[in-house]
Design an enzyme around this catalytic site. Structure first.
Site, PDB file in Angstrom:
ATOM      1  N   CYS A  92     -38.005 -40.216  14.368  1.00 37.82           N
ATOM      2  CA  CYS A  92     -39.014 -40.951  13.574  1.00 37.82           C
ATOM      3  C   CYS A  92     -38.701 -42.441  13.471  1.00 37.82           C
ATOM      4  O   CYS A  92     -39.592 -43.248  13.215  1.00 37.82           O
ATOM      5  CB  CYS A  92     -39.114 -40.356  12.176  1.00 37.82           C
ATOM      6  SG  CYS A  92     -39.601 -38.629  12.229  1.00 37.82           S
ATOM      7  N   HIS A 126     -43.337 -45.265   8.217  1.00 35.66           N
ATOM      8  CA  HIS A 126     -43.467 -44.117   9.111  1.00 35.66           C
ATOM      9  C   HIS A 126     -44.246 -43.038   8.356  1.00 35.66           C
ATOM     10  O   HIS A 126     -43.974 -42.769   7.183  1.00 35.66           O
ATOM     11  CB  HIS A 126     -42.081 -43.608   9.516  1.00 35.66           C
ATOM     12  CG  HIS A 126     -42.097 -42.201  10.004  1.00 35.66           C
ATOM     13  ND1 HIS A 126     -42.897 -41.805  11.047  1.00 35.66           N
ATOM     14  CD2 HIS A 126     -41.438 -41.088   9.579  1.00 35.66           C
ATOM     15  CE1 HIS A 126     -42.730 -40.502  11.237  1.00 35.66           C
ATOM     16  NE2 HIS A 126     -41.852 -40.047  10.365  1.00 35.66           N
ATOM     17  N   ASN A 138     -47.972 -36.323  11.223  1.00 38.89           N
ATOM     18  CA  ASN A 138     -46.748 -37.073  11.512  1.00 38.89           C
ATOM     19  C   ASN A 138     -46.560 -37.103  13.028  1.00 38.89           C
ATOM     20  O   ASN A 138     -46.370 -36.052  13.651  1.00 38.89           O
ATOM     21  CB  ASN A 138     -45.581 -36.356  10.809  1.00 38.89           C
ATOM     22  CG  ASN A 138     -44.230 -37.009  11.053  1.00 38.89           C
ATOM     23  OD1 ASN A 138     -44.061 -37.784  11.985  1.00 38.89           O
ATOM     24  ND2 ASN A 138     -43.270 -36.673  10.221  1.00 38.89           N
TER      25      ASN A 138
HETATM   26  O1  UT7 Z   1     -40.804 -37.354   9.778  1.00 43.42           O
HETATM   27  C1  UT7 Z   1     -39.486 -36.966   9.686  1.00 43.42           C
HETATM   28  C2  UT7 Z   1     -39.043 -36.551   8.418  1.00 43.42           C
HETATM   29  N1  UT7 Z   1     -39.706 -35.413   7.869  1.00 43.42           N
HETATM   30  C3  UT7 Z   1     -40.060 -35.477   6.609  1.00 43.42           C
HETATM   31  O2  UT7 Z   1     -39.939 -36.506   5.999  1.00 43.42           O
HETATM   32  C4  UT7 Z   1     -40.536 -34.227   5.911  1.00 43.42           C
HETATM   33  C5  UT7 Z   1     -39.968 -34.168   4.538  1.00 43.42           C
HETATM   34  N2  UT7 Z   1     -40.300 -32.966   3.817  1.00 43.42           N
HETATM   35  C6  UT7 Z   1     -41.579 -32.668   3.440  1.00 43.42           C
HETATM   36  O3  UT7 Z   1     -42.489 -33.406   3.738  1.00 43.42           O
HETATM   37  C7  UT7 Z   1     -41.792 -31.450   2.588  1.00 43.42           C
HETATM   38  O4  UT7 Z   1     -40.564 -30.900   2.240  1.00 43.42           O
HETATM   39  C8  UT7 Z   1     -42.678 -30.354   3.257  1.00 43.42           C
HETATM   40  C9  UT7 Z   1     -44.104 -30.839   3.358  1.00 43.42           C
HETATM   41  C10 UT7 Z   1     -42.135 -30.016   4.620  1.00 43.42           C
HETATM   42  C11 UT7 Z   1     -42.666 -29.086   2.420  1.00 43.42           C
HETATM   43  O5  UT7 Z   1     -43.132 -29.362   1.119  1.00 43.42           O
HETATM   44  P1  UT7 Z   1     -42.275 -28.882  -0.144  1.00 43.42           P
HETATM   45  O6  UT7 Z   1     -43.066 -29.256  -1.318  1.00 43.42           O
HETATM   46  O7  UT7 Z   1     -40.901 -29.463  -0.015  1.00 43.42           O
HETATM   47  O8  UT7 Z   1     -42.268 -27.322   0.016  1.00 43.42           O
HETATM   48  P2  UT7 Z   1     -41.027 -26.311   0.216  1.00 43.42           P
HETATM   49  O9  UT7 Z   1     -40.444 -26.453   1.585  1.00 43.42           O
HETATM   50  O10 UT7 Z   1     -40.119 -26.440  -0.938  1.00 43.42           O
HETATM   51  O11 UT7 Z   1     -41.776 -24.939   0.144  1.00 43.42           O
HETATM   52  C12 UT7 Z   1     -42.472 -24.525  -1.042  1.00 43.42           C
HETATM   53  C13 UT7 Z   1     -43.159 -23.201  -0.734  1.00 43.42           C
HETATM   54  C14 UT7 Z   1     -42.253 -22.188  -0.066  1.00 43.42           C
HETATM   55  O12 UT7 Z   1     -42.597 -20.913  -0.552  1.00 43.42           O
HETATM   56  P3  UT7 Z   1     -41.731 -20.220  -1.711  1.00 43.42           P
HETATM   57  O13 UT7 Z   1     -40.342 -20.107  -1.146  1.00 43.42           O
HETATM   58  O14 UT7 Z   1     -41.809 -21.131  -2.886  1.00 43.42           O
HETATM   59  O15 UT7 Z   1     -42.431 -18.912  -1.904  1.00 43.42           O
HETATM   60  C15 UT7 Z   1     -42.625 -22.273   1.390  1.00 43.42           C
HETATM   61  O16 UT7 Z   1     -42.385 -21.077   2.081  1.00 43.42           O
HETATM   62  O17 UT7 Z   1     -44.225 -23.411   0.177  1.00 43.42           O
HETATM   63  C16 UT7 Z   1     -44.105 -22.544   1.307  1.00 43.42           C
HETATM   64  N3  UT7 Z   1     -44.654 -23.196   2.483  1.00 43.42           N
HETATM   65  C17 UT7 Z   1     -45.942 -23.158   2.787  1.00 43.42           C
HETATM   66  N4  UT7 Z   1     -46.992 -22.562   2.207  1.00 43.42           N
HETATM   67  C18 UT7 Z   1     -48.211 -22.711   2.757  1.00 43.42           C
HETATM   68  C19 UT7 Z   1     -43.994 -23.957   3.407  1.00 43.42           C
HETATM   69  N5  UT7 Z   1     -44.869 -24.395   4.311  1.00 43.42           N
HETATM   70  C20 UT7 Z   1     -46.094 -23.907   3.964  1.00 43.42           C
HETATM   71  C21 UT7 Z   1     -47.369 -24.042   4.503  1.00 43.42           C
HETATM   72  N6  UT7 Z   1     -48.398 -23.428   3.880  1.00 43.42           N
HETATM   73  N7  UT7 Z   1     -47.613 -24.763   5.619  1.00 43.42           N
END
Ligand code: UT7
Length: 350
Positions: free
Chosen positions: A113, A277, A307
């Site tokens: 990135c 980014h 992204n």
């Molecule tokens: O560009 C390079 C760098 N990358 C980034 O900067 C990404 C940084 N991270 C993020 O943007 C976020 O962490 C995400 C968007 C990837 C995820 O969002 P989050 O609010 O951190 O969610 P999480 O990973 O803590 O997951 C929360 C819940 C989980 O379910 P449980 O365990 O609470 O039941 C996940 O399994 O959301 C679930 N989940 C989804 N649900 C529906 C994860 N992905 C999805 C999805 N749709 N696509």
């Protein structure tokens, strides 16, 4: 001698993929994706027709034309991608071939990135030193070729999109204009938090957070890079510890921006346009809030493109410029954070 961005261009594939379309492939919802990331749709490249280098070439042609030069005037190419056409050679030489130029050096860089900021910094040094007059910096990604379109991969897959951006970095004698400073950082301690492990010579099987390093009975050479076991276990997709990456991102983005401010004697209040980014709209909003930069001075387009890793900054920068939001003399700040971890920023007097 200073280095300025003399021309900029971007290319995104025609095919729009909405959140709704992804809900048919995996357990996700439009609401979840918008609330957690801000993304409404992304573009996917045309399989067997487009590649990372062909998209890069489309963006490059626009940048070259806007710089008022021809491809023959390019002295050096820096190509940033994590999704190359081939494992080797790099996409830089393919881009050179698409542009019909020969003999000039082509350097592929792998800083994910932060790729465009690293590329810009490399180009800046070459131009400032007098070694080259026109350096083409390209960021391009074909993510949709290697994502996991099942529920298992949803946290990564919904975020990423395809596209390319390019800039011609050119020597200028205009005082106070151009790239004023760049800063580049990395911390390999966190390499496995956001990675595409296979194929590789580490010899393990990475499956999400759990990695298996089971060497069994095997010959002491060969059969390690891309094995049947990796395919059978479907250990062939990117892995991201989303929350962990998020936490670091909201800390490192502002640090890099502040470093760029300190190096140039400005404050965040002086920035006319911040182009972060496009990792996640929530990350961009947290940075903006922390640095007290008003909405009209931050450009985000993750809503439309997702992204696009190394392509995200040049796509956003170019789109902002095309809309007339970046004008001659404006102070423009670029900042990125991503896999590696890598992060950095650039301050430009446009
Ligand atoms: O560009 C390079 C760098 N990358 C980034 O900067 C990404 C940084 N991270 C993020 O943007 C976020 O962490 C995400 C968007 C990837 C995820 O969002 P989050 O609010 O951190 O969610 P999480 O990973 O803590 O997951 C929360 C819940 C989980 O379910 P449980 O365990 O609470 O039941 C996940 O399994 O959301 C679930 N989940 C989804 N649900 C529906 C994860 N992905 C999805 C999805 N749709 N696509």
């Amino acid at each position: 001698m200073n280095a300025k961005i003399a021309g900029i261009g971007f290319y995104v594939p025609e095919r729009v993929v909405t959140n709704e379309e992804l809900t048919k492939l995996m357990d996700t919802t439009n609401e979840w994706i918008i609330e957690r990331t801000g993304i409404e749709e992304r573009r996917y490249a045309k399989k067997h027709k487009e590649t990372t280098s062909t998209m890069g070439a489309e963006a490059a042609k626009i940048a070259i034309e806007r710089a008022g030069i021809t491809a023959k005037d390019i002295d050096f190419i820096v190509f940033a991608t994590l999704s190359p056409d081939y494992y080797f050679p790099g996409s830089g030489v393919l881009l050179q071939r698409h542009l019909g130029i020969k003999d000039i050096g082509c350097l592929d860089i792998r800083t994910q990135c932060t790729g465009f900021i690293y590329g810009l910094s490399i180009a800046d040094q070459y131009v400032k030193s007098g070694m080259y007059k026109n350096v083409l910096v390209v960021g391009s990604e074909f993510h949709s070729a290697g994502l996991d379109f099942t529920t298992r991969g949803r946290n990564v897959t919904v975020i990423f999109g395809d596209g390319a951006g390019a800039a011609v970095v050119q020597a200028t004698e205009e005082e106070g204009k151009g790239i004023l400073t760049t800063n580049l950082h990395a911390d390999g301690e966190y390499a496995e938090q956001l990675m595409y492990a296979n194929p590789g010579c580490h010899g393990g099987v990475f499956l999400g957070d759990k990695s298996e390093l089971d060497y069994k009975d095997e010959a002491d050479y060969g059969d390690m890079f891309l094995t049947q076991e990796l395919i059978d276990k479907e250990a062939i997709y990117p892995h991201m510890n989303g929350r962990y990456v998020f936490k670091f991102a909201v800390q490192k983005f502002p640090e890099a921006i502040m470093e760029a401010c300190e190096a140039t004697g400005y404050t965040p209040a002086d920035i006319d346009m911040l182009v972060p980014h496009q990792a996640n709209l929530r990350i961009a909003q947290m940075i903006q809030l922390g640095l007290k930069i008003p909405n009209e001075r931050v450009y985000n387009n993750i809503q439309k493109y997702g992204n696009t890793t190394a392509a995200s900054i040049p796509i956003a920068l170019c789109e902002a410029w095309e809309k007339g939001l970046i004008k001659d003399g404006d102070l423009v700040c670029l900042a990125a954070f991503g896999s590696g971890f890598t992060w950095g920023a650039a301050m430009i007097r446009w």
